[in-house]
Design a protein around this motif. Structure first.
Motif, PDB file in Angstrom:
ATOM      1  N   GLY A   8     -42.451 112.098 105.377  1.00  0.00           N
ATOM      2  CA  GLY A   8     -41.190 111.532 104.942  1.00  0.00           C
ATOM      3  C   GLY A   8     -40.198 111.304 106.056  1.00  0.00           C
ATOM      4  N   LEU A   9     -40.646 111.442 107.315  1.00  0.00           N
ATOM      5  CA  LEU A   9     -39.741 111.216 108.438  1.00  0.00           C
ATOM      6  C   LEU A   9     -39.658 109.727 108.723  1.00  0.00           C
ATOM      7  N   PRO A  10     -38.443 109.224 109.017  1.00  0.00           N
ATOM      8  CA  PRO A  10     -38.392 107.830 109.475  1.00  0.00           C
ATOM      9  C   PRO A  10     -39.117 107.708 110.816  1.00  0.00           C
ATOM     10  N   ARG A  11     -39.793 106.571 111.000  1.00  0.00           N
ATOM     11  CA  ARG A  11     -40.645 106.453 112.182  1.00  0.00           C
ATOM     12  C   ARG A  11     -39.870 106.477 113.481  1.00  0.00           C
ATOM     13  N   TRP A  12     -38.625 105.955 113.442  1.00  0.00           N
ATOM     14  CA  TRP A  12     -37.890 105.852 114.710  1.00  0.00           C
ATOM     15  C   TRP A  12     -37.633 107.218 115.331  1.00  0.00           C
ATOM     16  N   VAL A  13     -37.672 108.277 114.507  1.00  0.00           N
ATOM     17  CA  VAL A  13     -37.445 109.628 115.031  1.00  0.00           C
ATOM     18  C   VAL A  13     -38.464 109.969 116.116  1.00  0.00           C
ATOM     19  N   LEU A  14     -39.655 109.352 115.993  1.00  0.00           N
ATOM     20  CA  LEU A  14     -40.713 109.660 116.957  1.00  0.00           C
ATOM     21  C   LEU A  14     -40.317 109.258 118.381  1.00  0.00           C
ATOM     22  N   VAL A  15     -39.501 108.216 118.499  1.00  0.00           N
ATOM     23  CA  VAL A  15     -39.175 107.716 119.843  1.00  0.00           C
ATOM     24  C   VAL A  15     -38.348 108.732 120.639  1.00  0.00           C
ATOM     25  N   PRO A  16     -37.160 109.152 120.110  1.00  0.00           N
ATOM     26  CA  PRO A  16     -36.433 110.191 120.860  1.00  0.00           C
ATOM     27  C   PRO A  16     -37.206 111.502 120.969  1.00  0.00           C
ATOM     28  N   ALA A  17     -38.009 111.800 119.934  1.00  0.00           N
ATOM     29  CA  ALA A  17     -38.784 113.037 120.001  1.00  0.00           C
ATOM     30  C   ALA A  17     -39.767 112.982 121.160  1.00  0.00           C
ATOM     31  N   ALA A  18     -40.445 111.849 121.303  1.00  0.00           N
ATOM     32  CA  ALA A  18     -41.401 111.694 122.401  1.00  0.00           C
ATOM     33  C   ALA A  18     -40.663 111.716 123.745  1.00  0.00           C
ATOM     34  N   ALA A  19     -39.491 111.065 123.787  1.00  0.00           N
ATOM     35  CA  ALA A  19     -38.711 111.058 125.026  1.00  0.00           C
ATOM     36  C   ALA A  19     -38.316 112.482 125.404  1.00  0.00           C
ATOM     37  N   GLY A  20     -37.914 113.264 124.396  1.00  0.00           N
ATOM     38  CA  GLY A  20     -37.528 114.652 124.648  1.00  0.00           C
ATOM     39  C   GLY A  20     -38.691 115.454 125.193  1.00  0.00           C
ATOM     40  N   ALA A  21     -39.856 115.287 124.566  1.00  0.00           N
ATOM     41  CA  ALA A  21     -41.034 116.017 125.017  1.00  0.00           C
ATOM     42  C   ALA A  21     -41.375 115.634 126.452  1.00  0.00           C
ATOM     43  N   LEU A  22     -41.283 114.322 126.721  1.00  0.00           N
ATOM     44  CA  LEU A  22     -41.591 113.826 128.066  1.00  0.00           C
ATOM     45  C   LEU A  22     -40.616 114.407 129.086  1.00  0.00           C
ATOM     46  N   PHE A  23     -39.359 114.505 128.663  1.00  0.00           N
ATOM     47  CA  PHE A  23     -38.308 115.018 129.536  1.00  0.00           C
ATOM     48  C   PHE A  23     -38.626 116.443 129.987  1.00  0.00           C
ATOM     49  N   ILE A  24     -39.272 117.195 129.113  1.00  0.00           N
ATOM     50  CA  ILE A  24     -39.602 118.570 129.463  1.00  0.00           C
ATOM     51  C   ILE A  24     -40.906 118.650 130.246  1.00  0.00           C
ATOM     52  N   VAL A  25     -41.881 117.822 129.839  1.00  0.00           N
ATOM     53  CA  VAL A  25     -43.205 117.928 130.444  1.00  0.00           C
ATOM     54  C   VAL A  25     -43.236 117.274 131.830  1.00  0.00           C
ATOM     55  N   LEU A  26     -42.544 116.130 131.949  1.00  0.00           N
ATOM     56  CA  LEU A  26     -42.627 115.361 133.189  1.00  0.00           C
ATOM     57  C   LEU A  26     -42.250 116.167 134.439  1.00  0.00           C
ATOM     58  N   PRO A  27     -41.125 116.910 134.420  1.00  0.00           N
ATOM     59  CA  PRO A  27     -40.781 117.695 135.612  1.00  0.00           C
ATOM     60  C   PRO A  27     -41.865 118.702 135.989  1.00  0.00           C
ATOM     61  N   LEU A  28     -42.519 119.258 134.967  1.00  0.00           N
ATOM     62  CA  LEU A  28     -43.574 120.228 135.266  1.00  0.00           C
ATOM     63  C   LEU A  28     -44.752 119.513 135.931  1.00  0.00           C
ATOM     64  N   VAL A  29     -45.053 118.307 135.428  1.00  0.00           N
ATOM     65  CA  VAL A  29     -46.123 117.516 136.044  1.00  0.00           C
ATOM     66  C   VAL A  29     -45.734 117.171 137.480  1.00  0.00           C
ATOM     67  N   ALA A  30     -44.463 116.757 137.645  1.00  0.00           N
ATOM     68  CA  ALA A  30     -43.988 116.401 138.985  1.00  0.00           C
ATOM     69  C   ALA A  30     -44.114 117.592 139.931  1.00  0.00           C
TER      70      ALA A  30
END
Lengths: 262, 262, 348
Positions: A8-30
């Motif tokens: 029942g989640l609107p699909r657009w929520v996935l975009v900021p959610a993915a961005a947030g996850a990336l924001f946390i994971v990317l520095p660790l990858v870097a």
């Protein structure tokens, strides 16, 4: 996508959610991408690195024990009693969670330092806290105690008092109730709180550098070592950072494993 | 944990600024600024010890050059050079030592060649009452005196090591701090009996510390070079600011803060 | 081991006083929120009343005027609640052994005692199980064994069968009847069968006060409170004695047969009659019945071959064909008639 629709989640929520996850994971990858793998082992096992890691483990372990010894009674009092000013006390106890660690360090300095509130008393007792490993443990305990108290108080409240009431009507004295009913029931919460406290103590930097100083083998814990290594040997700083990341991942895995087991 | 998060976040930020800095689109901007010289802004990356002097000089420079705005980024010289290497938008770099300026020069980040604008020497700082009775550099070798130094990895620590060698003594510090500010903090709070800091720091601290000069300090002189950077969008203004610091007015302000002549 | 209790709990508006004789079981009846559980909590020592005094077999449980307060673990009052509340981290045997262990028995002895009590409640085969592996009925059996293993001087049971599947309730009631026999106990219940089969005496509470108490059979045969009449399945009207009937505050006269010498003119009295004695009509009936009341059907409730027709005040039991013939349904206007000879009048 399919699961988002069924939830029942609107699909657009996935975009900021993915961005947030990336924001946390990317520095660790870097961070991982900057590690010089060829020299990694020699960097993290150099004398100063090993000293720092061992000191960190030792002080964090001691701080965790202190957190349990002091925090369990605190959580019990907060969860199981009510008294005037309790809300205020709870807020104050949680303060180190939101306080910048450097502020905590300054506050500790004016408490346990030579010129501090308890400085003379400590002097009379013949203790030396300034620039000692004890100071590191004090700083770590100060910042990590609230983690244990918060997590355990929550578990105690969720568990409720019904089992304790039953135990007392069965003839168990308050100490017996605590030992045989209350603590076993909240053990998972206590373990999670202790692990979180350990992790916080392991990462403690600001209060330590402000209050305890920085000397190899005595007060220079791993985060301080990383900060110092940045000056001359960024490769070593990155390698040691990765060590702390790995420890943090293990800690989170441990806590999650515990809570899933509940 | 916090330090991991902080360093991870800063790596992310640096990664993005790198992407911006390497893009080669300076030409169009140059044209815009030359047609409107009135709205010029330069950013000066300067060693932390230069803060009060450079803040004063920035205002003076803005007054002398209407339409020009000078903003500062004060930090440890090694931090600053690392940021410049990662593409941070800096027009001028003033380092507290030649080592870090050499790093910038080696990476072709310096326009022209650096100019030495000031020197700084070490001085002993004690709490106002001088409780340990420190009168000379030799007193710092006394194991009963709690001495705080900079870690050898940072410039003020390297200078302290040089002084030790020149005086022929061996100091066992109770802490090796990250920066000269941290050393000063431990002395001001009375935790340490003495610390080795720069002459300018003693001067800036006023009556919070007592300075003890010693002849061996002249054997280790820190030189402060300044240079305009190749990444500057306003090379003329950047060079003008560097010249202004090296000029009469600049030298007068620096001397007033306790810096020596180059 | 008799209990004497007087207690006031101001913020729950509870003010009660009653005794439980040695070896007797008292059923505490009353509507939800009437304060029954509060009374149990006070006796068990979980809730501190504002005033009052309680003794159990001569020992003071609390005496607030004298400043005495015995903590729960020293009271010897076993508590059995709606939920079994078995300690989830202990197996069944150690749950039952908890009481003996807490009062100083060795592990082996405590387990022996536990095993004995598990056999008493037909749960010996569950000894090795974890509480999470038990059904509701099994868990409650173990909880009974656990409470009894602590050798309580007084058993407090707070609706012990309310959370159980209806199919296991009769067997559980038999077990309780067996283990409570000869014990001093207080049981809070909603069920008339619990009161009849388990309790010697009944205390009826309403709004935090005791409205009626006495021997179970007397109370259920001649209820004086609306709640007791309801639980006994009887119609009850309250008012003042007038002639051979009762005049309600609403002005209605219910004629009946006074069966009590004490029903003098003007005293508070009740008229009690069975729903089976009430007939239902669509038109006002002529003939012998002196008591005819207009009412609106509120609810129809099947009871075996009968249907209970509930109106605002009274209930009537009629057969299914009658319901069909009269077209009874909620909202239908009817006349209820009951012969005066079916109405018992006695003082309340």
């Amino acid at each position: 996508m399919a699961s988002a629709r069924t939830s029942g989640l609107p699909r657009w929520v996935l975009v900021p959610a993915a961005a947030g996850a990336l924001f946390i994971v990317l520095p660790l990858v870097a961070l991982a991408s900057r590690v010089q793998w060829g020299s990694f082992w020699s960097l993290v096992t150099s004398d100063s690195s090993r000293e720092a890691l061992l000191l960190s483990l030792r002080t964090s372990g001691t701080a965790t024990v202190l957190c349990v010894v002091l925090g369990v009674p605190m959580a019990l009092v907060l969860a199981r009693t009510s008294f005037r000013g309790q809300a205020l006390i709870r807020s104050l106890v949680l303060l180190p969670l939101v306080l910048p660690p450097v502020v905590g360090g300054i506050a500790l300095l004016y408490t346990f330092g030579r010129q501090g509130l308890l400085g003379e008393t400590i002097d009379v007792l013949g203790l030396q806290i300034a620039f000692s490993t004890t100071a590191v443990v004090i700083a770590q305990t100060f910042v990590s105690l609230p983690f244990l108290v918060v997590s355990l108080e929550g578990t105690l409240r969720t568990a409720g008092q019904r089992y304790e009431v039953v135990a007392s009507t069965l003839g168990a004295r308050p100490t017996t109730v605590l030992r045989r009913v209350t603590l076993p029931l909240v053990l998972p919460g206590l373990a999670a709180g202790a692990v979180l406290s350990f992790a916080r103590a392991l990462g403690e930097f600001g209060a330590t550098i402000t209050f305890a100083g920085s000397l190899e083998g005595v007060t220079r814990t791993l985060p301080l070592e990383i900060y110092l290594q940045r000056e001359t040997d960024p490769d070593a700083a990155v390698a040691l950072s990765l060590v702390l990341v790995v420890v943090a991942v293990l800690v989170i895995g441990l806590v999650r494993g515990r809570s899933n087991a509940l | 944990m916090r330090s991991i998060v902080v360093s991870a976040a800063s790596i992310l930020l640096l990664a993005t600024t790198t992407a911006c800095g390497t893009s080669d689109d300076n030409g169009s901007d140059d044209a815009a600024t030359s047609s409107a010289p009135q709205d010029t802004s330069i950013t000066v990356f300067a060693a932390a010890s230069l803060k009060s002097s450079f803040t004063e000089l920035g205002s003076a420079f803005e007054k002398a050059n209407p339409g020009v705005t000078v903003t500062f980024n004060f930090a440890g010289s090694s931090d600053l050079v690392a940021q410049i290497q990662q593409g941070a938008p800096a027009d001028v770099f003033a380092s507290a030592d030649t080592t870090n300026m050499d790093k910038a020069t080696a990476d072709d980040l310096v326009a022209g060649s650096p100019t030495d604008v000031a020197t700084n020497t070490l001085e002993i700082a004690t709490p106002p009452g001088n409780p340990a009775g420190v009168d000379s550099i030799d007193d710092l070798a006394d194991p009963d005196v709690k001495v705080v130094l900079c870690a050898p990895e940072v410039p003020c620590g390297a200078a302290a090591a040089g002084v030790e060698k020149a005086a022929g003594i061996s100091i066992s510090p109770v802490s090796e701090e990250q920066s000269v500010t941290d050393v000063l903090g431990k002395v001001v709070s009375g935790e340490a009996d003495a610390g080795l800091v720069y002459v300018t720091d003693v001067k800036a601290a006023g009556d919070k510390v007592r300075g003890v000069t010693f002849p061996e300090s002249s054997r280790v002189v820190n030189t402060y070079p300044i240079a305009a950077l190749t990444g500057s969008k306003h090379p003329d203004v950047a060079k003008a600011f560097a010249d202004f610091v090296a000029g009469d007015q600049g030298q007068a302000v620096l001397a007033a803060a306790g810096f020596g002549a180059p | 081991m008799s209990l004497h209790l007087t207690a006031t709990v101001a913020d729950r508006d509870v003010d009660v006083s009653f005794d439980v004789a040695d070896g007797c079981t008292v059923a505490l009846l009353g509507p939800n929120g009437s304060g029954k559980s509060t009374v149990l909590s006070v006796v068990a020592g979980i809730l501190r009343p504002d005033a009052g005094r309680a003794t159990l077999d001569g020992a003071t449980l609390f005496d607030l005027a004298g400043g005495t307060w015995t903590p729960p673990h020293q009271r010897g009052t076993g508590l059995l609640a709606q939920d079994a509340l078995l300690f989830p981290h202990l197996d069944v045997l150690d749950n039952v052994a908890f009481g003996p262990r807490s009062t100083g028995a060795s592990r082996a002895r405590a387990r022996d005692t536990a095993m004995t009590w598990l056999r008493q409640v037909d749960a010996a085969d569950l000894a090795d199980r974890r509480p999470s592996a038990l059904s509701g009925g099994q868990a409650q059996r173990v909880a009974i064994a656990r409470a009894l293993a602590a050798e309580p001087r007084l058993m407090l049971l707070d609706e012990p069968m309310a959370a159980l599947d209806v199919t296991v309730v009769p067997a559980m009631r038999q077990t309780l009847r067996r283990v409570l026999d000869g014990r001093t106990a207080v049981i809070v219940t909603h069920d008339v069968l619990d009161a009849l089969l388990l309790a010697d005496h009944v205390v009826v509470m309403d709004g935090g006060r005791i409205v009626e108490q006495g021997a179970t059979r007397d109370i259920l045969a001649r209820p004086r409170s609306t709640f007791a009449a309801g639980i006994a399945g009887l119609n009850l009207v309250r008012g003042r004695a007038e002639g051979s009937g009762v005049r309600t505050p609403g002005g209605l006269l219910v004629a009946g047969m006074p069966d009590d010498e004490t029903v003098h003119e003007g005293v508070t009295a009740v008229g009690v009659f069975s729903p089976a004695a009430v007939s239902v009509h669509l038109e006002r009936p002529g003939g012998s019945p002196r008591n005819v009341y207009a009412a609106t059907v509120r609810e129809l409730e099947p009871r075996g071959s009968q249907v209970r027709v509930r109106t605002d005040e009274l209930a009537a039991d009629v057969t299914v064909p009658v319901v069909a013939e009269l077209g009874l349904a909620p909202g239908v206007e009817v006349f209820l008639a009951v012969k005066a000879s079916e109405v018992a009048i006695y003082s309340a």
